[in-house]
Design an enzyme around this catalytic site. Structure first.
Site, mmCIF file in Angstrom:
data_model
loop_
_atom_site.group_PDB
_atom_site.id
_atom_site.type_symbol
_atom_site.label_atom_id
_atom_site.label_comp_id
_atom_site.label_asym_id
_atom_site.label_seq_id
_atom_site.Cartn_x
_atom_site.Cartn_y
_atom_site.Cartn_z
ATOM 1 N N ASN A 151 0.758 -1.304 0.198
ATOM 2 C CA ASN A 151 0.005 0.096 -0.094
ATOM 3 C C ASN A 151 0.891 1.463 0.067
ATOM 4 O OD1 ASN A 151 -0.242 1.764 2.671
ATOM 5 N ND2 ASN A 151 0.234 -0.317 3.257
ATOM 6 N N PHE A 164 5.525 6.168 14.072
ATOM 7 C CA PHE A 164 6.562 6.874 13.313
ATOM 8 C C PHE A 164 7.437 5.844 12.507
ATOM 9 C CE2 PHE A 164 8.856 5.741 17.096
ATOM 10 C CZ PHE A 164 8.272 6.168 18.324
ATOM 11 N N CYS A 209 6.042 4.360 9.220
ATOM 12 C CA CYS A 209 5.456 4.113 8.009
ATOM 13 C C CYS A 209 6.612 4.335 7.035
ATOM 14 C CB CYS A 209 4.208 4.996 7.858
ATOM 15 S SG CYS A 209 3.485 4.728 6.147
ATOM 16 N N CYS A 229 3.913 -41.791 -3.691
ATOM 17 C CA CYS A 229 4.621 -41.112 -4.835
ATOM 18 C C CYS A 229 4.164 -41.115 -5.969
ATOM 19 C CB CYS A 229 6.181 -41.915 -4.806
ATOM 20 S SG CYS A 229 6.985 -41.011 -5.990
ATOM 21 N N CYS A 246 11.764 -34.071 -6.702
ATOM 22 C CA CYS A 246 12.851 -34.379 -5.784
ATOM 23 C C CYS A 246 14.039 -34.918 -6.304
ATOM 24 C CB CYS A 246 12.405 -35.378 -4.912
ATOM 25 S SG CYS A 246 12.071 -37.254 -5.582
ATOM 26 N N CYS A 252 23.096 -39.019 0.807
ATOM 27 C CA CYS A 252 22.148 -38.300 1.333
ATOM 28 C C CYS A 252 22.721 -37.540 2.322
ATOM 29 C CB CYS A 252 20.675 -38.955 1.850
ATOM 30 S SG CYS A 252 19.586 -37.793 2.604
ATOM 31 N N CYS A 263 8.564 -31.618 -2.676
ATOM 32 C CA CYS A 263 7.555 -32.582 -3.031
ATOM 33 C C CYS A 263 6.370 -32.338 -3.024
ATOM 34 C CB CYS A 263 7.793 -33.771 -2.022
ATOM 35 S SG CYS A 263 6.474 -35.223 -2.381
HETATM 36 C C1 LIG Z 1 -3.742 -0.283 3.596
HETATM 37 C C2 LIG Z 1 -3.017 -0.358 4.766
HETATM 38 C C3 LIG Z 1 -3.064 1.081 5.546
HETATM 39 C C4 LIG Z 1 -2.192 1.003 6.824
HETATM 40 N N1 LIG Z 1 -2.324 2.249 7.424
HETATM 41 C C5 LIG Z 1 -1.667 2.270 8.671
HETATM 42 C C6 LIG Z 1 -1.702 3.288 9.328
HETATM 43 O O1 LIG Z 1 -2.432 4.464 9.268
HETATM 44 N N2 LIG Z 1 -1.030 3.331 10.595
HETATM 45 C C7 LIG Z 1 -0.077 2.501 11.164
HETATM 46 O O2 LIG Z 1 0.491 2.540 12.227
HETATM 47 N N3 LIG Z 1 0.012 1.342 10.361
HETATM 48 C C8 LIG Z 1 -0.780 1.093 9.224
HETATM 49 N N4 LIG Z 1 -0.756 0.306 8.344
HETATM 50 C C9 LIG Z 1 0.133 -1.021 8.912
HETATM 51 C C10 LIG Z 1 -0.851 -2.237 9.496
HETATM 52 O O3 LIG Z 1 -1.226 -1.501 10.801
HETATM 53 C C11 LIG Z 1 0.028 -3.269 10.126
HETATM 54 O O4 LIG Z 1 1.087 -2.849 10.927
HETATM 55 C C12 LIG Z 1 0.499 -4.088 8.933
HETATM 56 O O5 LIG Z 1 -0.163 -3.794 7.588
HETATM 57 C C13 LIG Z 1 0.837 -5.415 9.286
HETATM 58 O O6 LIG Z 1 -0.131 -6.270 9.401
HETATM 59 P P1 LIG Z 1 -1.039 -7.104 8.326
HETATM 60 O O7 LIG Z 1 0.133 -7.842 7.647
HETATM 61 O O8 LIG Z 1 -1.781 -7.875 9.184
HETATM 62 O O9 LIG Z 1 -1.892 -6.104 7.400
HETATM 63 C C14 LIG Z 1 -1.612 0.105 7.013
HETATM 64 C C15 LIG Z 1 -1.446 -1.152 6.211
HETATM 65 C C16 LIG Z 1 -2.363 -1.049 5.045
HETATM 66 C C17 LIG Z 1 -2.414 -2.762 4.505
HETATM 67 S S1 SF4 Z 2 8.767 -35.051 -5.451
HETATM 68 FE FE1 SF4 Z 2 7.386 -36.490 -4.151
HETATM 69 S S2 SF4 Z 2 5.813 -37.313 -5.315
HETATM 70 FE FE2 SF4 Z 2 7.504 -36.286 -6.726
HETATM 71 S S3 SF4 Z 2 8.895 -38.111 -7.136
HETATM 72 FE FE3 SF4 Z 2 9.643 -37.094 -5.316
HETATM 73 S S4 SF4 Z 2 8.781 -38.308 -3.653
HETATM 74 FE FE4 SF4 Z 2 7.597 -38.901 -5.529
HETATM 75 S S1 SF4 Z 3 20.757 -34.736 -0.004
HETATM 76 FE FE1 SF4 Z 3 19.026 -36.008 0.833
HETATM 77 S S2 SF4 Z 3 17.740 -34.485 1.874
HETATM 78 FE FE2 SF4 Z 3 18.806 -33.521 0.511
HETATM 79 S S3 SF4 Z 3 17.711 -33.437 -1.317
HETATM 80 FE FE3 SF4 Z 3 19.234 -34.996 -1.542
HETATM 81 S S4 SF4 Z 3 17.952 -36.762 -0.761
HETATM 82 FE FE4 SF4 Z 3 16.845 -35.064 -0.108
#
Ligand SMILES: Cc1cc2nc3c(=O)[nH]c(=O)nc-3n(C[C@H](O)[C@H](O)[C@H](O)COP(=O)(O)O)c2cc1C
Ligand code: SF4
Ligand code: SF4
Length: 410
Positions: free
Chosen positions: A78, A138, A140, A345, A351, A378, A388
């Site tokens: 934002n 303070f 933002c 699998c 993987c 491994c 996976c």
């Molecule tokens: C659209 C928007 C407006 C915000 N306005 C303020 C504000 O006026 N004052 C403030 O302290 N924080 C503001 N924030 C920050 C939020 O309060 C919060 O700290 C931050 O978004 C993290 O939380 P969230 O991930 O749940 O949004 C705003 C956030 C968003 C998304």
């Molecule tokens: S990533 Fe997971 S599902 Fe895909 S081959 Fe490997 S073990 Fe099988």
């Molecule tokens: S080293 Fe072992 S744990 Fe790491 S990706 Fe390869 S098989 Fe998986």
């Protein structure tokens, strides 16, 4: 009636549950906050009051950009700036909300730049309007005309501003942490020295969400130009979770914490509380999905407490902190190995590719595209499990004391 207690004491206030709406457009007016309270939110942080020198109203449009994972929000940017409702109207509405909802916590977010009398005036007006606490803003990332005061707001200014407000009012003062500063612990300590009663963490993370590859303008584009914005939503949770843990572990701080960053369901809220948060603020998710997500938050939290044998929400605050240590202190005693569960699998071989090009070349596969692990090669890194797509098709296992193999969760 529930057999677990969701109630939380925060800044001297008894909340019915730990969930507050964060300062966002959700909390910019009395009518919106009343609807949120009716929906079940225990409190709300009123969207920041106090204009900024040189910034005109109304704000810009558009002011948002986002990215999603399928139908789910992943991240949000934002470039919104403060509360556009005239101050007199906001204070009148604040006072009215508090009268009508005496059992809900109303926190006023205020901002006064580097100007003592502005901070004092806003703080006193909010106190006179009857708010339960102040949140000092303070932090933002797109505030102000790239503000000398904002950009240079060091830890000593955090202390200074906090002490101005502390001296001006008697209600609790919460200081909102800036995720863009280098050391959140230094900020928290200075806020404490300045007289803070609690910390909220965090504001949005300074970001550029992307660039439109057709117009070549970063998003969101306002008549062909853009600016740095504030990053929020699920993508910021790992960063803010770390900050909450940093603050929660710091013995010099020792203040109650209110976490804000990417909470979209009860799970993230529980994680924040386990790492030391007393209350949890929700911003972006409430904007995106509506006030009704409070039902998931409260019922999910209740289910978790019942399931894990906690009688009260307050009992789980900080419970996971003792499990954190520095990387060198982690055990090297039980190296893990990957194992494939043939019956699950689907033969996608993600993987295999990941281990070949990003791991230790420990995976081979048969003619039916089912992988097998060269246990000698491994390294136990778990990249194969991470890539996976089928839960349980590949697992990390350790040989137990009795030689029995046990699956180890990540
Ligand atoms: C659209 C928007 C407006 C915000 N306005 C303020 C504000 O006026 N004052 C403030 O302290 N924080 C503001 N924030 C920050 C939020 O309060 C919060 O700290 C931050 O978004 C993290 O939380 P969230 O991930 O749940 O949004 C705003 C956030 C968003 C998304
Ligand atoms: S990533 Fe997971 S599902 Fe895909 S081959 Fe490997 S073990 Fe099988
Ligand atoms: S080293 Fe072992 S744990 Fe790491 S990706 Fe390869 S098989 Fe998986």
């Amino acid at each position: 009636m529930s057999s677990v207690d969701l109630g939380i004491r925060f800044c001297g206030y008894q909340l019915e549950n730990p969930f507050l709406l964060a300062a966002t457009p959700c909390t910019h007016s009395g009518d919106m906050i009343k609807r949120a309270f009716d929906a079940g939110w225990a409190g709300a942080v009123w969207k920041t009051l106090g204009g900024i020198e040189g910034v005109s109203k109304p704000g810009v449009s558009p002011c948002y950009a986002s990215s999603s994972l399928g139908a789910h929000l992943e991240s949000f940017e934002n470039i919104d700036m403060g509360n556009e409702v005239p101050l007199d109207v906001s204070f009148r509405e604040l006072s009215q909300v508090k009268k009508e909802y005496p059992h809900k916590m109303v926190v006023a977010s205020i901002r006064g730049e580097m100007n003592r009398s502005k901070w004092e005036d806003l703080a006193r007006r909010a106190e006179d309007a009857g708010v339960d606490a102040l949140e000092l803003m303070f932090s933002c990332p797109h505030d102000a005309p790239q503000a000398e005061w904002q950009e240079s707001l060091g830890e000593s200014n955090t202390r200074l501003i906090t002490s101005w407000v502390r001296a001006a009012v008697s209600i609790p003062v919460i200081v909102k942490m800036n995720p863009n500063s280098q050391d959140v612990r230094a900020q928290g300590r200075q806020a404490k020295i300045g007289g803070a009663d609690a910390l909220s963490c965090a504001n949005t993370v300074r970001c550029i969400l992307g660039v439109n590859l057709e117009t070549l303008v970063p998003v969101p584009s306002v008549a062909g130009r853009s600016c740095y914005g504030g990053y929020s939503g699920p993508a910021v949770k790992p960063i803010v979770l770390r900050m909450i843990a940093d603050l929660g572990r710091d013995s010099e701080i020792g203040l109650p914490l209110s976490a804000a960053g990417g909470v979209a369901s009860w799970r993230e809220a529980v994680e924040y509380m386990l790492l030391g948060a007393t209350t949890v603020q929700v911003g972006t998710a409430a904007m995106y999905y509506g006030f009704r997500i409070i039902d998931d938050l409260t019922s999910g939290l209740e289910g978790f407490l019942l399931d894990r044998g906690f009688a009260r929400a307050s009992e789980m605050i900080g419970v996971s902190l003792p499990y954190l240590c520095l990387q060198p202190a982690l055990s090297r005693e039980f190296p893990l190995k990957a194992r494939v569960e043939r019956s699950l699998c689907i033969g996608c071989l993600r993987c295999y590719v990941a281990c070949r090009d990003g791991g230790y070349q420990a995976i081979q596969h048969d003619s039916e595209r089912i992988p097998w692990i060269d246990q000698g090669r491994c390294r136990g890194c778990s990249l194969c499990v991470v890539v996976c797509p089928v839960g349980g098709a590949i697992r990390m296992t350790a040989a137990g004391k009795d030689g029995e193999e046990t699956t180890v969760q990540g």
